[in-house]
Design a protein around this motif. Sequence first.
Motif, PDB file in Angstrom:
ATOM      1  N   VAL A  24       3.367 -21.218  -3.452  1.00 34.39           N
ATOM      2  CA  VAL A  24       2.902 -21.015  -2.133  1.00 34.39           C
ATOM      3  C   VAL A  24       3.465 -20.019  -1.605  1.00 34.39           C
ATOM      4  CG1 VAL A  24       2.107 -22.081  -0.271  1.00 34.39           C
ATOM      5  CG2 VAL A  24       2.117 -23.483  -2.317  1.00 34.39           C
ATOM      6  N   VAL A  25       2.833 -19.053  -1.100  1.00 41.80           N
ATOM      7  CA  VAL A  25       3.235 -18.064  -0.038  1.00 41.80           C
ATOM      8  C   VAL A  25       2.519 -18.209   1.253  1.00 41.80           C
ATOM      9  CG1 VAL A  25       3.658 -15.605   0.250  1.00 41.80           C
ATOM     10  CG2 VAL A  25       3.672 -16.521  -2.099  1.00 41.80           C
ATOM     11  N   GLY A  26       3.112 -18.631   2.227  1.00 43.74           N
ATOM     12  CA  GLY A  26       2.515 -19.001   3.637  1.00 43.74           C
ATOM     13  C   GLY A  26       2.306 -17.671   4.281  1.00 43.74           C
ATOM     14  N   PRO A  27       1.745 -17.783   5.529  1.00 38.01           N
ATOM     15  CA  PRO A  27       1.268 -16.440   6.219  1.00 38.01           C
ATOM     16  C   PRO A  27       2.621 -15.945   6.861  1.00 38.01           C
ATOM     17  CG  PRO A  27       0.004 -18.435   6.982  1.00 38.01           C
ATOM     18  CD  PRO A  27       1.037 -18.925   5.871  1.00 38.01           C
ATOM     19  N   GLY A  28       2.837 -14.823   6.506  1.00 34.07           N
ATOM     20  CA  GLY A  28       3.918 -13.960   7.014  1.00 34.07           C
ATOM     21  C   GLY A  28       5.033 -13.827   6.079  1.00 34.07           C
ATOM     22  N   GLU A  29       4.883 -14.663   5.044  1.00 34.10           N
ATOM     23  CA  GLU A  29       5.982 -14.860   3.956  1.00 34.10           C
ATOM     24  C   GLU A  29       5.794 -14.056   2.743  1.00 34.10           C
ATOM     25  OE1 GLU A  29       7.117 -19.576   4.263  1.00 34.10           O
ATOM     26  OE2 GLU A  29       5.789 -18.833   2.733  1.00 34.10           O
ATOM     27  N   GLY A  30       6.503 -13.511   2.034  1.00 33.89           N
ATOM     28  CA  GLY A  30       6.353 -12.679   0.889  1.00 33.89           C
ATOM     29  C   GLY A  30       7.181 -11.593   1.182  1.00 33.89           C
ATOM     30  N   GLU A  31       7.586 -10.626  -0.032  1.00 33.68           N
ATOM     31  CA  GLU A  31       8.108  -9.495   0.067  1.00 33.68           C
ATOM     32  C   GLU A  31       7.276  -8.302   0.486  1.00 33.68           C
ATOM     33  OE1 GLU A  31       9.724  -6.135  -3.437  1.00 33.68           O
ATOM     34  OE2 GLU A  31       8.973  -8.183  -3.834  1.00 33.68           O
ATOM     35  N   THR A  32       8.046  -7.737   1.588  1.00 34.63           N
ATOM     36  CA  THR A  32       7.076  -6.488   2.218  1.00 34.63           C
ATOM     37  C   THR A  32       7.481  -5.200   1.611  1.00 34.63           C
ATOM     38  OG1 THR A  32       6.788  -7.850   4.162  1.00 34.63           O
ATOM     39  CG2 THR A  32       6.607  -5.372   4.615  1.00 34.63           C
ATOM     40  N   ILE A  33       6.557  -4.304   1.555  1.00 34.23           N
ATOM     41  CA  ILE A  33       6.645  -3.080   1.048  1.00 34.23           C
ATOM     42  C   ILE A  33       5.849  -1.911   1.832  1.00 34.23           C
ATOM     43  CG2 ILE A  33       6.237  -1.483  -0.907  1.00 34.23           C
ATOM     44  CD1 ILE A  33       6.633  -3.830  -2.981  1.00 34.23           C
ATOM     45  N   VAL A  34       6.667  -1.062   2.418  1.00 33.81           N
ATOM     46  CA  VAL A  34       6.013   0.022   3.306  1.00 33.81           C
ATOM     47  C   VAL A  34       6.024   1.193   2.569  1.00 33.81           C
ATOM     48  CG1 VAL A  34       6.291   1.201   5.474  1.00 33.81           C
ATOM     49  CG2 VAL A  34       6.868  -1.199   5.356  1.00 33.81           C
ATOM     50  N   LEU A  35       4.814   1.711   2.601  1.00 37.30           N
ATOM     51  CA  LEU A  35       4.599   3.124   1.951  1.00 37.30           C
ATOM     52  C   LEU A  35       3.684   4.049   2.876  1.00 37.30           C
ATOM     53  CD1 LEU A  35       3.277   1.528  -1.541  1.00 37.30           C
ATOM     54  CD2 LEU A  35       5.440   2.512  -0.998  1.00 37.30           C
ATOM     55  N   GLY A  36       4.546   4.725   3.536  1.00 36.32           N
ATOM     56  CA  GLY A  36       3.981   5.601   4.526  1.00 36.32           C
ATOM     57  C   GLY A  36       3.219   4.797   5.399  1.00 36.32           C
ATOM     58  N   THR A  37       1.728   4.974   5.655  1.00 34.96           N
ATOM     59  CA  THR A  37       1.183   3.994   6.775  1.00 34.96           C
ATOM     60  C   THR A  37       0.540   2.828   6.012  1.00 34.96           C
ATOM     61  OG1 THR A  37      -1.049   5.335   6.272  1.00 34.96           O
ATOM     62  CG2 THR A  37       0.680   6.098   8.120  1.00 34.96           C
ATOM     63  N   THR A  38       0.807   2.500   5.150  1.00 33.87           N
ATOM     64  CA  THR A  38       0.236   1.233   4.397  1.00 33.87           C
ATOM     65  C   THR A  38       1.566   0.035   4.238  1.00 33.87           C
ATOM     66  OG1 THR A  38      -1.374   2.510   3.031  1.00 33.87           O
ATOM     67  CG2 THR A  38      -0.491   0.127   2.021  1.00 33.87           C
ATOM     68  N   ARG A  39       1.253  -1.024   4.830  1.00 36.31           N
ATOM     69  CA  ARG A  39       2.129  -2.215   4.772  1.00 36.31           C
ATOM     70  C   ARG A  39       1.429  -3.279   3.526  1.00 36.31           C
ATOM     71  NH1 ARG A  39       6.145  -3.808   8.119  1.00 36.31           N
ATOM     72  NH2 ARG A  39       6.667  -6.045   8.081  1.00 36.31           N
ATOM     73  N   MET A  40       2.361  -3.340   2.555  1.00 31.40           N
ATOM     74  CA  MET A  40       1.922  -4.344   1.634  1.00 31.40           C
ATOM     75  C   MET A  40       2.929  -5.602   1.494  1.00 31.40           C
ATOM     76  SD  MET A  40       1.980  -3.339  -2.478  1.00 31.40           S
ATOM     77  CE  MET A  40       0.620  -2.244  -1.981  1.00 31.40           C
ATOM     78  N   ARG A  41       2.253  -6.765   1.317  1.00 35.85           N
ATOM     79  CA  ARG A  41       2.908  -7.952   1.188  1.00 35.85           C
ATOM     80  C   ARG A  41       2.580  -8.650  -0.471  1.00 35.85           C
ATOM     81  NH1 ARG A  41       1.925 -13.622   3.274  1.00 35.85           N
ATOM     82  NH2 ARG A  41      -0.272 -13.176   3.411  1.00 35.85           N
TER      83      ARG A  41
END
Length: 171
Positions: A24-41
């Motif tokens: 279970v990955v809750g809201p705001g949880e998980g690994e964050t990857i930032v690629l330029g103007t894209t934010r990925m969870r």
Amino acid sequence: MTDTPKTAGAPNTGEPDAGPAVTVVGPGEGETIVLGTTRMRVLEDGTGTGHRLGCTESVLAPHTPGPPQHRHTLHDEGFYVVSGTVRFTVGRQDHDVPAGAFVTVPPGAPHTFANVTDEPAVMLSTFTPSLYVQYFRDLQDAAADGRGLTEEEHLRTMSRYATEPATEFAS
């Protein structure tokens, strides 16, 4: 920011385990990857699925260009547009995909995507198998190393993940 997903197995009742753990990955949880103007969870990097499935949530800022058009040889991708509109380019054809629509990209299909609008767009992406999640980590590392997210860096990194440029559609 890296959060470890929570796992939920059978309750400790002294009875045999009901099966594999559920992640279970809750809201705001998980690994964050930032690629330029894209934010990925990263919602699933494959560790909970034996690498059969990877899943990410991406927020594309307005006017975010996508990667160079490419094709995968070993995995399928799925894209569900949660909000906004994402332009998918397949070969020479553009598809402006609104919220609530799903795009399936099988191996061998040339494609790219971008947010060409004035509003952010959010999409949920799946990768089967999950190998492509590491590609995004590698791109982030390249940007952190000062190499930047140039087309050349995208293509060099793609080549390590059974992905090739669709050069016949290059602009």
